[in-house]
Design an enzyme around this catalytic site. Structure first.
Site, PDB file in Angstrom:
ATOM      1  N   HIS A  66      37.346   4.426  33.850  1.00 48.13           N
ATOM      2  CA  HIS A  66      37.070   3.853  35.166  1.00 48.13           C
ATOM      3  C   HIS A  66      38.370   3.295  35.722  1.00 48.13           C
ATOM      4  O   HIS A  66      39.408   3.365  35.066  1.00 48.13           O
ATOM      5  CB  HIS A  66      35.947   2.810  35.113  1.00 48.13           C
ATOM      6  CG  HIS A  66      36.238   1.560  34.334  1.00 48.13           C
ATOM      7  ND1 HIS A  66      36.571   1.557  32.995  1.00 48.13           N
ATOM      8  CD2 HIS A  66      36.252   0.253  34.708  1.00 48.13           C
ATOM      9  CE1 HIS A  66      36.760   0.322  32.576  1.00 48.13           C
ATOM     10  NE2 HIS A  66      36.580  -0.503  33.604  1.00 48.13           N
ATOM     11  N   HIS A  68      39.302   0.156  36.800  1.00 52.84           N
ATOM     12  CA  HIS A  68      39.760  -1.233  36.683  1.00 52.84           C
ATOM     13  C   HIS A  68      41.202  -1.265  36.173  1.00 52.84           C
ATOM     14  O   HIS A  68      41.596  -0.460  35.328  1.00 52.84           O
ATOM     15  CB  HIS A  68      38.844  -2.023  35.743  1.00 52.84           C
ATOM     16  CG  HIS A  68      37.638  -2.583  36.435  1.00 52.84           C
ATOM     17  ND1 HIS A  68      36.522  -3.004  35.754  1.00 52.84           N
ATOM     18  CD2 HIS A  68      37.378  -2.786  37.757  1.00 52.84           C
ATOM     19  CE1 HIS A  68      35.631  -3.459  36.631  1.00 52.84           C
ATOM     20  NE2 HIS A  68      36.119  -3.323  37.845  1.00 52.84           N
ATOM     21  N   ASP A  70      42.798  -3.087  34.145  1.00 55.77           N
ATOM     22  CA  ASP A  70      43.101  -3.233  32.712  1.00 55.77           C
ATOM     23  C   ASP A  70      42.941  -1.899  31.958  1.00 55.77           C
ATOM     24  O   ASP A  70      43.226  -1.831  30.762  1.00 55.77           O
ATOM     25  CB  ASP A  70      42.274  -4.356  32.070  1.00 55.77           C
ATOM     26  CG  ASP A  70      40.778  -4.171  32.168  1.00 55.77           C
ATOM     27  OD1 ASP A  70      40.294  -3.727  33.230  1.00 55.77           O
ATOM     28  OD2 ASP A  70      40.067  -4.470  31.188  1.00 55.77           O
ATOM     29  N   HIS A  71      42.500  -0.842  32.674  1.00 55.24           N
ATOM     30  CA  HIS A  71      42.379   0.488  32.065  1.00 55.24           C
ATOM     31  C   HIS A  71      43.305   1.516  32.725  1.00 55.24           C
ATOM     32  O   HIS A  71      43.413   2.642  32.237  1.00 55.24           O
ATOM     33  CB  HIS A  71      40.929   0.976  32.137  1.00 55.24           C
ATOM     34  CG  HIS A  71      39.981   0.106  31.372  1.00 55.24           C
ATOM     35  ND1 HIS A  71      39.360   0.506  30.206  1.00 55.24           N
ATOM     36  CD2 HIS A  71      39.578  -1.180  31.584  1.00 55.24           C
ATOM     37  CE1 HIS A  71      38.599  -0.486  29.740  1.00 55.24           C
ATOM     38  NE2 HIS A  71      38.717  -1.523  30.565  1.00 55.24           N
ATOM     39  N   HIS A 147      29.313   9.955  30.212  1.00 55.86           N
ATOM     40  CA  HIS A 147      27.981   9.418  30.510  1.00 55.86           C
ATOM     41  C   HIS A 147      28.166   8.148  31.330  1.00 55.86           C
ATOM     42  O   HIS A 147      28.965   7.281  30.982  1.00 55.86           O
ATOM     43  CB  HIS A 147      27.270   9.089  29.190  1.00 55.86           C
ATOM     44  CG  HIS A 147      25.853   8.665  29.352  1.00 55.86           C
ATOM     45  ND1 HIS A 147      24.809   9.562  29.463  1.00 55.86           N
ATOM     46  CD2 HIS A 147      25.298   7.431  29.427  1.00 55.86           C
ATOM     47  CE1 HIS A 147      23.667   8.898  29.600  1.00 55.86           C
ATOM     48  NE2 HIS A 147      23.931   7.602  29.581  1.00 55.86           N
TER      49      HIS A 147
HETATM   50 ZN   LIG Z   1      38.072  -3.584  30.888  1.00 61.07          ZN
HETATM   51 ZN   LIG Z   2      36.196  -2.647  33.613  1.00 59.72          ZN
END
Ligand SMILES: [Zn+2]
Ligand SMILES: [Zn+2]
Length: 263
Positions: A66, A68, A70-71, A147
């Site tokens: 995703h 965000h 932090d990713h 998923h």
């Molecule tokens: Zn996260």
């Molecule tokens: Zn997140």
């Protein structure tokens, strides 16, 4: 008889949105055959890969759960390093990015902010957006399925089937009725466990909901990750998950935690 393939999974970053001295934000490395995949690319991932002597230059696939920060926060730095970090050589191998719908828009926005190298680093950047529930092949015998998870509109869990192992990663997720079946039978299940049960929310897991997920999906090893410092500072998190009902193998992710398959 041909040698069985050996695959290797390494924790690059197991942190959260909170900056911490001992770990980068979310990022995991998977080597199998010719595939060198980075699963998420959170801040600090590049330095952690260097510390771990992982060949970041040879990354073939980037898989995003995703958007965000932090990713995804280290994406511009990774593309910049792949563009200019190998001088006097230049990378020629393509990079394939697997992500939810919106990944192309994200890369276009990064290119307009940081420069055209994001989309045109001197080698081909292929961006493959896929709907949750779809399957894609990273290479022959390396199947990626996704998923949808209750976290953000685009967030998804990953399941990667290798000939010798099945690896699951919740990404960020809240409790879900459908996630256990999707992640069933993983040799390694990397599960977020963000918050204490006393602060359980719909969009993250806590020890009790992780225990339920593991009890229903029955992984060979449950690896707890993305544990907020507020939770991990106070208690032994695996003990909490065991008390909540998970009786199988369990470990805490740390930078450099590693498992090879077949074991
Ligand atoms: Zn996260
Ligand atoms: Zn997140």
């Amino acid at each position: 008889m041909p040698e069985p393939a050996t695959s290797r999974f390494v924790v690059v970053g197991c942190g959260t949105v909170v900056p911490e001295a001992d770990r980068a934000c979310s990022a995991y490395w998977l080597e199998t055959g010719d595939v060198r995949a980075l699963l998420d690319c959170g801040p600090g991932a590049l330095q952690a890969m260097a510390r771990l002597a992982l060949p970041w230059q040879a990354v073939t696939d980037l898989v995003l759960t995703h958007f965000h920060a932090d990713h995804t926060g280290a994406l511009p730095g990774l593309l910049f390093a792949l563009t200019w970090g190998l001088l006097p050589d230049r990378r020629e191998a393509p990079l394939t990015v697997h992500g939810p719908p919106g990944t192309i828009r994200l890369f276009e926005a990064l290119a307009s902010a940081f420069g055209e190298f994001v989309l045109d680093p001197g080698f081909e950047v292929r961006i493959e957006e896929s709907e949750p529930g779809s399957t894609s092949l990273l290479a022959e015998g390396v199947r990626l399925e996704t998923h949808s998870t209750p976290h953000t509109d685009e967030s998804r869990a990953l399941r990667i089937d290798l000939t010798e192992a099945r690896i699951g990663y919740t990404g960020d997720s809240g409790p879900s009725d459908t996630l256990p079946a999707f992640l069933e039978g993983c040799d390694l299940l990397v599960s977020e466990c963000s918050l204490p049960d006393s602060h359980a929310i719909e969009t993250h897991l806590s020890p009790s909901s992780v225990a339920r997920l593991a009890s229903e999906s029955k992984p060979g090893c449950l690896l707890l990750t993305h544990v907020y410092p507020q939770l991990r500072a106070a208690v032994d998190v695996p003990t909490l998950v065991r008390r909540a009902g998970w009786t199988g193998g369990i470990e805490m992710a740390v930078e450099g935690w590693e498992r090879s398959f077949p074991r």
